[in-house]
Scaffold this motif. Structure first.
Motif, PDB file in Angstrom:
ATOM      1  N   THR A  20       0.822  -1.221   0.000  1.00  0.00           N
ATOM      2  CA  THR A  20       0.000   0.000   0.000  1.00  0.00           C
ATOM      3  C   THR A  20       0.853   1.266   0.000  1.00  0.00           C
ATOM      4  O   THR A  20       0.509   2.259  -0.639  1.00  0.00           O
ATOM      5  CB  THR A  20      -0.928   0.011   1.233  1.00  0.00           C
ATOM      6  OG1 THR A  20      -1.686  -1.186   1.234  1.00  0.00           O
ATOM      7  CG2 THR A  20      -1.860   1.204   1.215  1.00  0.00           C
ATOM      8  N   HIS A  28       0.478  16.426  -4.081  1.00  0.00           N
ATOM      9  CA  HIS A  28      -0.251  16.579  -2.821  1.00  0.00           C
ATOM     10  C   HIS A  28      -1.185  17.790  -2.831  1.00  0.00           C
ATOM     11  O   HIS A  28      -1.854  18.062  -1.851  1.00  0.00           O
ATOM     12  CB  HIS A  28       0.708  16.611  -1.628  1.00  0.00           C
ATOM     13  CG  HIS A  28       1.722  17.706  -1.679  1.00  0.00           C
ATOM     14  ND1 HIS A  28       2.880  17.585  -2.410  1.00  0.00           N
ATOM     15  CD2 HIS A  28       1.743  18.923  -1.105  1.00  0.00           C
ATOM     16  CE1 HIS A  28       3.580  18.706  -2.261  1.00  0.00           C
ATOM     17  NE2 HIS A  28       2.910  19.527  -1.483  1.00  0.00           N
ATOM     18  N   PHE A  33      -4.875  13.495  -3.015  1.00  0.00           N
ATOM     19  CA  PHE A  33      -4.320  13.514  -1.663  1.00  0.00           C
ATOM     20  C   PHE A  33      -5.402  13.825  -0.628  1.00  0.00           C
ATOM     21  O   PHE A  33      -5.456  13.198   0.430  1.00  0.00           O
ATOM     22  CB  PHE A  33      -3.155  14.510  -1.543  1.00  0.00           C
ATOM     23  CG  PHE A  33      -2.654  14.621  -0.120  1.00  0.00           C
ATOM     24  CD1 PHE A  33      -2.084  13.512   0.502  1.00  0.00           C
ATOM     25  CD2 PHE A  33      -2.790  15.789   0.611  1.00  0.00           C
ATOM     26  CE1 PHE A  33      -1.648  13.569   1.832  1.00  0.00           C
ATOM     27  CE2 PHE A  33      -2.362  15.852   1.935  1.00  0.00           C
ATOM     28  CZ  PHE A  33      -1.791  14.748   2.548  1.00  0.00           C
ATOM     29  N   MET A  36      -7.267  11.029   0.515  1.00  0.00           N
ATOM     30  CA  MET A  36      -6.518  10.112   1.358  1.00  0.00           C
ATOM     31  C   MET A  36      -6.411  10.633   2.785  1.00  0.00           C
ATOM     32  O   MET A  36      -6.477   9.888   3.747  1.00  0.00           O
ATOM     33  CB  MET A  36      -5.091  10.076   0.791  1.00  0.00           C
ATOM     34  CG  MET A  36      -4.496   8.744   0.580  1.00  0.00           C
ATOM     35  SD  MET A  36      -2.863   9.073  -0.131  1.00  0.00           S
ATOM     36  CE  MET A  36      -3.218   8.847  -1.853  1.00  0.00           C
ATOM     37  N   VAL A 245       2.956  11.047   1.717  1.00  0.00           N
ATOM     38  CA  VAL A 245       1.725  10.520   1.114  1.00  0.00           C
ATOM     39  C   VAL A 245       1.600   9.002   1.232  1.00  0.00           C
ATOM     40  O   VAL A 245       0.542   8.480   1.586  1.00  0.00           O
ATOM     41  CB  VAL A 245       1.635  10.964  -0.367  1.00  0.00           C
ATOM     42  CG1 VAL A 245       0.417  10.357  -1.038  1.00  0.00           C
ATOM     43  CG2 VAL A 245       1.592  12.483  -0.462  1.00  0.00           C
ATOM     44  N   GLY A 246       2.708   8.305   0.955  1.00  0.00           N
ATOM     45  CA  GLY A 246       2.652   6.842   1.013  1.00  0.00           C
ATOM     46  C   GLY A 246       2.247   6.345   2.393  1.00  0.00           C
ATOM     47  O   GLY A 246       1.423   5.436   2.534  1.00  0.00           O
ATOM     48  N   ARG A 249      -1.382   6.976   3.101  1.00  0.00           N
ATOM     49  CA  ARG A 249      -2.159   5.939   2.410  1.00  0.00           C
ATOM     50  C   ARG A 249      -2.104   4.634   3.225  1.00  0.00           C
ATOM     51  O   ARG A 249      -3.114   3.952   3.412  1.00  0.00           O
ATOM     52  CB  ARG A 249      -1.569   5.726   1.012  1.00  0.00           C
ATOM     53  CG  ARG A 249      -2.350   4.780   0.136  1.00  0.00           C
ATOM     54  CD  ARG A 249      -1.852   4.914  -1.305  1.00  0.00           C
ATOM     55  NE  ARG A 249      -2.774   4.298  -2.244  1.00  0.00           N
ATOM     56  CZ  ARG A 249      -2.584   3.101  -2.791  1.00  0.00           C
ATOM     57  NH1 ARG A 249      -1.488   2.411  -2.504  1.00  0.00           N
ATOM     58  NH2 ARG A 249      -3.460   2.607  -3.629  1.00  0.00           N
ATOM     59  N   ASN A 252      -4.416   4.659   6.285  1.00  0.00           N
ATOM     60  CA  ASN A 252      -5.801   4.306   5.945  1.00  0.00           C
ATOM     61  C   ASN A 252      -5.986   2.803   5.882  1.00  0.00           C
ATOM     62  O   ASN A 252      -6.947   2.249   6.413  1.00  0.00           O
ATOM     63  CB  ASN A 252      -6.174   4.890   4.576  1.00  0.00           C
ATOM     64  CG  ASN A 252      -6.690   6.303   4.693  1.00  0.00           C
ATOM     65  OD1 ASN A 252      -7.453   6.599   5.597  1.00  0.00           O
ATOM     66  ND2 ASN A 252      -6.281   7.165   3.784  1.00  0.00           N
ATOM     67  N   GLU A 253      -5.046   2.156   5.210  1.00  0.00           N
ATOM     68  CA  GLU A 253      -5.157   0.704   5.047  1.00  0.00           C
ATOM     69  C   GLU A 253      -4.990  -0.001   6.393  1.00  0.00           C
ATOM     70  O   GLU A 253      -5.694  -0.965   6.699  1.00  0.00           O
ATOM     71  CB  GLU A 253      -4.097   0.217   4.044  1.00  0.00           C
ATOM     72  CG  GLU A 253      -4.201  -1.244   3.676  1.00  0.00           C
ATOM     73  CD  GLU A 253      -5.548  -1.635   3.038  1.00  0.00           C
ATOM     74  OE1 GLU A 253      -6.164  -0.765   2.385  1.00  0.00           O
ATOM     75  OE2 GLU A 253      -5.967  -2.799   3.223  1.00  0.00           O
TER      76      GLU A 253
END
Ligand SMILES: *Cc1c(COP(=O)(O)O)cnc(C)c1O
Length: 394
Positions: A20, A28, A33, A36, A245-246, A249, A252-253
């Motif tokens: 992910t 961004h 973004f 997210m 950002v990664g 993300r 969230n996962e």
């Protein structure tokens, strides 16, 4: 070939999360973004069990979150109340002192938890209400001791004191029961690399309405960690600078994974695994650093080695011979304890492999341990207490 790691952070990263976070760069300032960020901030609220207030995320670690909490809500010369009972509570106190705060320290002894009764006494004695904040390390990772945050809230209320309540939940949040609203926590902090099972890189903070109000009068200098700027940017759908950002993300996962399992089930799994480790420790005839059974942590066990043996040698030998990482003793308990971290992506069977490795290491080094005894005790516990997979199938 890699073994799972048994340090109390960073924790093992599930393959799903590794995939992910591995993404191409995202603009961004684009809606991608925003889509997210908002769910991540809301998801953290659910994990912290908070309805009012705000959550903020900085590209930093738990230490950065400590600093953010202090600098945004306090002014140099302010008094804060804290107990010292391990390396992490000690380092938070040190950070406060370096920011010019006056820390009223209650020395509690490593292996004990935060003494709510001593806090109540100190707050009652503070007639001029100089104490602006009370700091609690929910889970002292150096000693494997969990403190009772709700008891500290009751102490503050019993003393009718207006101090804010700040909780370091770096090694408890998302692994052990945490209730921001119910416990009246004003600032909760954590990082991405423990219960959230991600690499280090996110400082995650929950703020009550009162904590947000405190930012209006606090004069400690802050820039990178400014809550008000961050909240304002987030409301406008962005970040004051380049966001990780990664990892967002991934957060969230991670929250999706925790919620799919059910937070309550996540906490029971950690409790069951920890109980198995405690059964093993008992079978070895060893003791935990955490003196009171009620304070024994569900995320990390700090195991006292018998006198005459060096706990650091256990950790070194485990790494050299078996490629297994355990935690060393820190500060006052260096050389006296080794730590088994059992949080995040952990199963009964993974824990058994850690217990087995610890037995081999201790036997190699001549400790009076019979290999198999700890494993057997933990197996018995897991066999009789694990219904999770069966009930899932049903
Ligand atoms: C890991 C940890 C920290 C420090 O976090 P970093 O992410 O290493 O900065 C602080 N407090 C506790 C209780 C921890 O377990």
């Amino acid at each position: 070939m890699g073994n799972p790691i048994f340090i109390p952070g960073p924790t093992n990263i599930p393959d799903t999360l590794r995939r992910t976070i591995d993404i191409a760069s995202v603009d961004h300032r684009s809606p991608a973004f925003v889509d997210m960020l908002r769910p991540a901030l809301d998801g953290v609220k659910r994990v912290l069990e908070m309805r009012a207030g705000e959550t903020v995320i900085f590209p930093a670690t738990g230490t950065g979150a400590w600093e953010a909490a202090i600098t945004n809500t306090l002014s140099p010369g302010d008094t804060v109340l804290a107990a010292r009972h391990g390396m992490f509570s000690h380092r938070w106190i040190d950070l406060c002192q370096r920011h010019g705060l006056n820390v009223q320290v209650i020395e509690t002894g490593w292996g004990n938890g935060t003494p709510a009764d001593a806090f109540e006494k100190a707050l009652r004695a503070d007639r001029e209400q100089k104490i602006k904040a009370v700091l609690v390390t929910h889970n002292e990772t150096a000693t494997g001791v969990r403190s009772d945050v709700s008891a500290v809230r009751r102490a503050i209320d019993a003393a009718r004191h207006p101090a804010l309540l700040y909780v370091d939940g770096v090694s408890s949040i998302a692994s052990m029961d945490f209730r921001m609203d119910e416990w009246g926590v004003d600032i909760a902090i954590t990082g991405s690399q423990k219960g959230f099972m991600l690499p280090a890189g996110l400082a995650i903070v929950g703020l009550s309405e009162r904590a947000i109000q405190a930012t209006e009068t606090a004069t400690c200098p802050r820039c990178f960690f400014d809550f008000a700027e961050m909240i304002k940017s987030n409301c406008d759908g962005g970040f004051p600078y380049t966001p990780p950002v990664g990892l967002i993300r991934g957060l969230n996962e991670s929250i999706s994974m925790l919620e799919a399992e059910g937070l309550h089930n996540v906490f029971s799994r950690h409790h069951r695994i920890a109980e198995g480790v405690r059964c093993a420790v008992k079978a070895w005839g060893l003791k935990l650093c955490a003196r009171e059974p009620l304070t024994q942590s569900d995320t990390v066990s700090a195991i006292l080695v018998p006198s005459g043996y060096d706990a650091n040698a256990i950790v070194a030998h485990a790494a050299d011979k078996y490629g297994v990482a355990f935690g060393t003793g820190l500060g006052d308990v260096a050389g006296k304890v080794f730590r088994i971290g059992h949080l995040g992506m952990m199963t009964d069977v993974m824990a058994l492999s850690g217990i087995a490795a610890a037995e081999m290491v201790m036997a190699d080094l001549g400790l009076p341990i019979r290999p198999g005894t700890g494993v057997a005790a933990a197996q018995e516990h897991y066999r009789t207490s694990c219904h999770a997979l069966l009930s899932k199938a049903a």
